[in-house]
Design a protein around this motif. Sequence first.
Motif, PDB file in Angstrom:
ATOM      1  N   PHE A   1      35.433  47.174  46.319  1.00 16.02           N
ATOM      2  CA  PHE A   1      36.460  46.696  47.248  1.00 16.02           C
ATOM      3  C   PHE A   1      35.967  45.498  48.047  1.00 16.02           C
ATOM      4  CE2 PHE A   1      38.005  46.949  51.687  1.00 16.02           C
ATOM      5  CZ  PHE A   1      39.314  46.550  51.471  1.00 16.02           C
TER       6      PHE A   1
ATOM      7  N   PHE B   1      39.754  41.912  38.415  1.00 14.76           N
ATOM      8  CA  PHE B   1      38.957  42.411  39.531  1.00 14.76           C
ATOM      9  C   PHE B   1      38.065  43.561  39.070  1.00 14.76           C
ATOM     10  CE2 PHE B   1      42.396  40.483  42.148  1.00 14.76           C
ATOM     11  CZ  PHE B   1      41.603  39.760  43.028  1.00 14.76           C
TER      12      PHE B   1
ATOM     13  N   ALA C   1      38.935  37.450  46.444  1.00 12.17           N
ATOM     14  CA  ALA C   1      40.330  37.037  46.663  1.00 12.17           C
ATOM     15  C   ALA C   1      40.392  35.752  47.484  1.00 12.17           C
ATOM     16  CB  ALA C   1      41.100  38.158  47.358  1.00 12.17           C
TER      17      ALA C   1
ATOM     18  N   TYR D   1      42.649  50.946  48.271  1.00 12.56           N
ATOM     19  CA  TYR D   1      41.824  49.754  48.120  1.00 12.56           C
ATOM     20  C   TYR D   1      42.549  48.690  47.303  1.00 12.56           C
ATOM     21  CZ  TYR D   1      37.455  51.622  50.099  1.00 12.56           C
ATOM     22  OH  TYR D   1      36.488  52.091  50.949  1.00 12.56           O
ATOM     23  N   ARG D   2      43.220  49.104  46.225  1.00 12.99           N
ATOM     24  CA  ARG D   2      43.937  48.131  45.381  1.00 12.99           C
ATOM     25  C   ARG D   2      45.039  47.432  46.177  1.00 12.99           C
ATOM     26  NH1 ARG D   2      43.334  52.287  41.408  1.00 12.99           N
ATOM     27  NH2 ARG D   2      45.482  52.981  41.737  1.00 12.99           N
TER      28      ARG D   2
ATOM     29  N   LYS E   1      45.059  46.989  49.418  1.00 11.28           N
ATOM     30  CA  LYS E   1      44.435  46.118  50.415  1.00 11.28           C
ATOM     31  C   LYS E   1      43.933  44.822  49.781  1.00 11.28           C
ATOM     32  CE  LYS E   1      43.089  49.607  53.813  1.00 11.28           C
ATOM     33  NZ  LYS E   1      41.975  50.320  54.480  1.00 11.28           N
ATOM     34  N   VAL E   2      43.471  44.880  48.533  1.00 12.69           N
ATOM     35  CA  VAL E   2      43.054  43.651  47.840  1.00 12.69           C
ATOM     36  C   VAL E   2      44.268  42.757  47.598  1.00 12.69           C
ATOM     37  CG1 VAL E   2      42.121  42.720  45.682  1.00 12.69           C
ATOM     38  CG2 VAL E   2      40.994  44.647  46.783  1.00 12.69           C
TER      39      VAL E   2
ATOM     40  N   ASN F   1      35.738  42.453  45.802  1.00 11.52           N
ATOM     41  CA  ASN F   1      37.081  41.985  45.428  1.00 11.52           C
ATOM     42  C   ASN F   1      37.765  41.256  46.579  1.00 11.52           C
ATOM     43  OD1 ASN F   1      36.916  42.959  42.825  1.00 11.52           O
ATOM     44  ND2 ASN F   1      37.909  44.906  43.286  1.00 11.52           N
ATOM     45  N   CYS F   2      37.575  41.724  47.815  1.00 12.71           N
ATOM     46  CA  CYS F   2      38.170  41.040  48.967  1.00 12.71           C
ATOM     47  C   CYS F   2      37.550  39.656  49.162  1.00 12.71           C
ATOM     48  CB  CYS F   2      37.996  41.883  50.227  1.00 12.71           C
ATOM     49  SG  CYS F   2      39.092  43.303  50.320  1.00 12.71           S
TER      50      CYS F   2
END
Length: 514
Positions: free
Chosen positions: A341, A368, A348, A376-377, A379-380, A344-345
Amino acid sequence: MVRELVIHSNTIGVEIALLENKRLMEYHIDRFDQNDFSAGDIYLGRIKKINPGLNAAFVDIGHEKDAFIHYSDLSPSLLSLKKFTQSINTDAQDVSLAHFSLENSIPKDGKIQDVLEKGDWVFTQIMKEAISTKGPRMTCEVTIPGRYVVLTPFVNSVGISKKISDSAERQRLTEIIDKIRPKNFGIVVRTNTEGLGEDEIQRDIDSLMKKWEKIKEGLVEPKSPRRLLSEMSKSFSLIRDMLNDTFERVICDNAKLFDSIRIYLEEKAPQYADKLELYKGLRPIFDEFDVNRQVKNSFGRNVTMKSGAYLVIEHTEALHVIDVNSGPKINTTADQDTNAFNVNCEAAIEIARQMRMRDIGGIIVIDFIDMKSADYRNKVLQAMEEAMRSDRARHSLLPISKFGLMEITRQRVRSEVNIETDNKVQSADNKIVDPIVISLEIEKEIATLKGYNNSGNKYHLLAHPFVAAYLQKGLVPKKWQWYFQSKMLIDIVEDPSLALNEFYIINKQRENVE
């Protein structure tokens, strides 16, 4: 946020860098030797071929490849546009749109062969520049953009930017436009018009009407396809579209270009004229503002992030694919899902920057790192939407699929910016290695040493000969750049026994520095 526009002029063209908090966010090249067919240019073209199967036509505008126009890109006011074009000749040069009788709109789901014929002259505008094997894509919904409003002939409508959310302000602007709008011209009010008075808006409309008169002159006695109005250069169009109160300055290193921009600002946006500066430093402007380094580090196939995670960006004919990788440095105190997570953030934010900087358009697929948590998905996805909020290109995003993929479409108007760093070497196992990426890892290790107050100490950097050669090239080799930054003297030593992506920093006792 501190925003700066840095403009560098050389014999090849003009390079423009948009910096946000000193970080490169957009990079544009306006080459002197590139073709003259740019998005936004308005042409008088001639229908060369009708293709009923595609419900489209091919248009000769003087480009080496015929331009393409689909029925959906024909203006609803096409019949009015054709009638006006035909009415202007040597005996009727004073045809005014204010006294022109508009025709009925064409149906939305009609057939192109019912409204156009081979040999017809069409008044059209480049919507997308020629990309790869495709010629320019055209539209008959012609617009003439100004700093505060956009003028649209053959319609009688008023539009207000959705980014102006205050209902009272929208109503005030609508009343002003209804009062001063020329007949048979539509007006779209841009975001930076918010708070302006009638006089400033009127001046912008008057300027656009002069451009319209220039277009009319080009419609007289059509003999061959021709350009009627050219979009301004990228330097001026970026200033027109972007300059606002959030900019700290616009700085240019060419006196002639500086004077041209100054005159433009004094005429169009005098409140921002004092933000323009002429660069007089001894160092090249792109070195002074750290643009060259950021360009070299950002345009390779691999893009490394602060955490050590990296992106792999691939371009195919149909789409762009971006792969997110965690890299060697993983937080061992967190669980796998949380690590994924966090990476990935971070990815992004970097991906949104890369799309703006490279002007990547069309379909983008992002792979990702897999996350089991649906929260989490989501939030990404939110992080990606927030990162792309400042992107001026139209775009849409889909949630991360069960395969861990996110699909994005982003408006593509011109070919992407592609800078060849020319620094790649090949290892014995045929893997491509970019010394820039390795150099960034080395600099991170040196920054760690600096944090331990090692100023004045001497170290040796052991690296593969290819990497060592890269670090030592240029007028100011990396060794001296590091010394000026950290006051640590680091000798670069070639070690053929090391792999391309291996390096060691040792102290004077020949001990490896962890």
